[in-house]
Structure formats: structure tokens, C-alpha cells
Design an enzyme around this catalytic site. Sequence first.
Site, PDB file in Angstrom:
ATOM      1  N   GLY A 165       0.783  -1.211   0.000  1.00 48.83           N
ATOM      2  CA  GLY A 165       0.000   0.000   0.000  1.00 48.83           C
ATOM      3  C   GLY A 165       0.823   1.272   0.000  1.00 48.83           C
ATOM      4  O   GLY A 165       0.319   2.345  -0.317  1.00 48.83           O
ATOM      5  N   THR A 168       6.702  -0.050  -3.622  1.00 47.06           N
ATOM      6  CA  THR A 168       7.128  -1.284  -4.276  1.00 47.06           C
ATOM      7  C   THR A 168       8.498  -1.675  -3.756  1.00 47.06           C
ATOM      8  O   THR A 168       9.374  -0.827  -3.573  1.00 47.06           O
ATOM      9  CB  THR A 168       7.186  -1.084  -5.805  1.00 47.06           C
ATOM     10  OG1 THR A 168       5.907  -0.627  -6.263  1.00 47.06           O
ATOM     11  CG2 THR A 168       7.537  -2.383  -6.513  1.00 47.06           C
ATOM     12  N   LYS A 183      12.847  -0.645  -0.773  1.00 45.94           N
ATOM     13  CA  LYS A 183      11.454  -0.190  -0.821  1.00 45.94           C
ATOM     14  C   LYS A 183      11.412   1.226  -1.377  1.00 45.94           C
ATOM     15  O   LYS A 183      12.048   2.142  -0.861  1.00 45.94           O
ATOM     16  CB  LYS A 183      10.806  -0.213   0.556  1.00 45.94           C
ATOM     17  CG  LYS A 183       9.327   0.225   0.526  1.00 45.94           C
ATOM     18  CD  LYS A 183       8.784   0.541   1.892  1.00 45.94           C
ATOM     19  CE  LYS A 183       8.508  -0.723   2.670  1.00 45.94           C
ATOM     20  NZ  LYS A 183       7.812  -0.426   3.949  1.00 45.94           N
ATOM     21  N   ASP A 279       0.342  -3.231  11.943  1.00 45.10           N
ATOM     22  CA  ASP A 279       0.017  -3.869  10.663  1.00 45.10           C
ATOM     23  C   ASP A 279       0.548  -5.304  10.643  1.00 45.10           C
ATOM     24  O   ASP A 279       1.179  -5.735   9.683  1.00 45.10           O
ATOM     25  CB  ASP A 279       0.598  -3.066   9.507  1.00 45.10           C
ATOM     26  CG  ASP A 279      -0.067  -3.392   8.170  1.00 45.10           C
ATOM     27  OD1 ASP A 279      -1.182  -3.948   8.194  1.00 45.10           O
ATOM     28  OD2 ASP A 279       0.520  -3.111   7.119  1.00 45.10           O
TER      29      ASP A 279
END
Length: 466
Positions: A165, A168, A183, A279
Site C-alpha cells: 500500500g 514497491t 522499498k 500492521d
Amino acid sequence: NALLQSNDSNRSLRIALENGFELRYTIQDNICRDCTDSSGICGSESGSGNFQCLCTDKPHKSSCNINDKKEGINWRVKIAIGVVAVFVGLTIASIVWFIYHRKTTESYRASSALLSRNISSVPSPKSSDIEKAEELLVGVRLFSYTELEEATNNFDPSKELGDGGFGTVYYGKLKDGRSVAVKRLYDNNFKRAEQFRNEVEILTGLRHPNLVALFGCSSKQSRDLLLVYEYVANGTLADHLHGPQANPSSLPWSTRLKIAIETASALKYLHASKIIHRDVKSNNILLDQNFNVKVADFGLSRLFPTGQTHVSTAPQGTPGYVDPDYHLCYQLSNKSDVYSFAVVLMELISSLPAVDITRPRQEINLSSMAVLKIQNHKLHEMLDPSLGFDTDTRVRQTVIAVAELAFQCLQCDKDLRPCMSHVVDTLTKIKNNGFGSEMIDDADLKKIGSLATQSPDSVIVKWDSK
């Protein structure tokens, strides 16, 4: 006499017309005088009788000179209007470009400013050497954009490891030979910069064998926000449970229990460090070749204020894992991670994804399915058949014990959930073949019904989830 005079007048008029005559007159009309002064001839418009000044080019309303002058003025006005319109257009375009450029610059400066908070204020003679990037961010190396671009082969799509989210992740190889995961955050705006700084701040202060290591990040001069992690080669837990790498033989129950304990251990360490992951999910649990756990992705994590039991904040996370109490009351606590971890436990038991819209309505969320199955004595219906639940007594006992623990962690009321420290202790006892005191034998499974109404400790008999 009258007739004679009339005949004489007609005869005189006829003679005058035949011989011609000169007419002289005095002009009293100012309009006509203006017309004649401009070399025009006074006349009138046929039909309406309105005055016209007959000029060499065309009839005008009053004067040849005056009309020419007015037309000259109109022509100049038209040119002036055109010039002004072009100028205004260019001015507006310049203002729009300036505003866009300023916003872009402020966004870039904001991301740089967020980084600079952690950079030593002591000037370094090598700080201008971006390529070497030897300036440290609390012990973490700063990489230049060019260096990471080369490491990922210009962010080659074929090197993508994942797409989440916030950005990439690409596989890369540094000049020193190390394999890394890079990232690349999607948008270089203030919100992304804040998440970027948040993850850097958290990871640079943590050291745990089951947390992914941060090697570095992009420098202030980088045009993109980039994070550089250790490369964990074996994919995610989600890949192995219900993804492209799913293979029952590669994940026996003993390995799954080991993964559960290591993940819980990492979360316990985070909570002890006053950090809430926020998360926790199987996609954020990385596995190496020996199936050792590396918990990753701290973009949503929060530093927990000392002395407080919760933080009020808008719910964030992944559907299927979000604590319902947090979602309802906007109060984030370490028990929110406990709930999310319980969903991961049920994934380990069932090999089912946390959310599946093809399942019946009440079972779309794995957490809801688990509660329903346990309350209706149907835990076996959601188990992964490859675990050996029906054939191996030890597997059966430990799976039931883990399901009991998960059920406690899935309580809607966060105060009824155990803390992460208790979860780790319980999982360790289960692994060592001891849940509380002795594990439950098959012969005793039907003898614990009376406990169901007193304590939420059994998944064998029906009891209510608070």
C-alpha cells in the site's frame, strides 16, 4: 393672364434645363460642412433619408477624416487588446508553473527536513560526497539515488519482490556484493515522508533476531524516498500458506509453531520498546531459507507514550486484521497487535487467507469464521488437513491449545485479551508439551464441559466470545 404667366414659367424652366444652369448655395449645416471640409460630398441614404458623407472609398456617417481617424483608433485598440491578452495568458501560465514548482520543492524540502532531524549537526568534510554517502543516520548508511538505481538495475520491474500500500519493493545488489530489498515509496509527499521517517526512526533503534534489519535509506538529495533492508530470500508467510509458494509438505505443524513463537517474540520485544506495529499480518512476516521469521514493514507503527494505555488515532491497517475495538473506539493499544496476531495464528492452523469474499458471508473474515467454528464445536472443519490433526495425538493437542490461545486473543473487548508476553509464554509451553499444567488427552476432551461457562479456556465445548 394667369394661364399666360404659367405657360411663360414652364417655357423658362424648359429653356433653363436644356441650356443648363449653375446653382449657388450657402451651407448652414455643420455636419455637411464637416463632410465637405474632409473632401466629401453631402448626401443622404436612399430610403431612410439619413445624412451620408460620400467619400472616395465609401459613404461615411459624418466625415471622411473623422471616420478614418476613428477606424484607426479601433484598429489600434484591437492590437492592444491582443497584446494584453497574450501578456495575461503568459502571466497566468507563469503563476501556475511557479505554484506547481513551489509545491514540489516544498514537498522535497519537507522530506529532507524530516530526515535532517536525525542527522548529526556536526559538519562533515565528506557530506557533499553523495556517492560515498558516508554520513550516518543514527548508525544507518545514507545511500544516493544513483547507487540504489544501479543496484536494482534502474528499478527493473522483473526485480519486484512485492507491491504494497505504500510502495514497491525491489531486489537489489550493492557494490559490496550484499543482496538487499529496496522499498520505493509511491509519492514523495509529506505523508509519505512522515512514514519514511517513522520507519527509519523505529528500525534504527531496534535489535532483535526476528525483526528485519534496516541497512540504510536514501540521502536528502535523493529524488525518491528509498529504504534499504536486508534481503530475506524465502518470501512471506502468506506466500507459503495460501500463496504461490504454498506447499503442505514444506510447512509441517512444528515449523508453523516455530513461526508463531518467533513472531510473538518479535512483537513482545516491540511492545517492551513502547512500539505498536499496527500492521501485523502474514504478508509482513518474512521467512528465510530455514523458515526463521523476520517481521517487516513498520510504516504504520507508532511509538507508544510512556505511562499511557492507548493512543487515540484514526484506524489504519489491513482488512481482516484490524482490531474491532480499535476500529470502533479509535483507541490504539498493544492489544491491537495481539488481535492481529491471533488472525495469523488461525492462518497457521487453517492455511486460509484472512479475508476471502468467496466464503459465506459470516466467514469472509477468518477471525469471524474461527469464533463461529470454535463456538459450534467445529474447529476441525477449518483445519488444514495436511497438519495430521486426526492422525497425530501431539499435533491434535497442540493445535487445540493454539486455537484456545487464538480465541482468547480474538476477544472483541481488548481488556479480555492476554498481553504479548503471556502469548509468548503460552506458545513456548505448548511447544514444550505443556499447556498450563498437562496437555489434554483425547480421553479427557469430553470431560471439560463445565469449564466452558466459567473461563474462556476451551475450544472443545461451546462458549461465548465477549
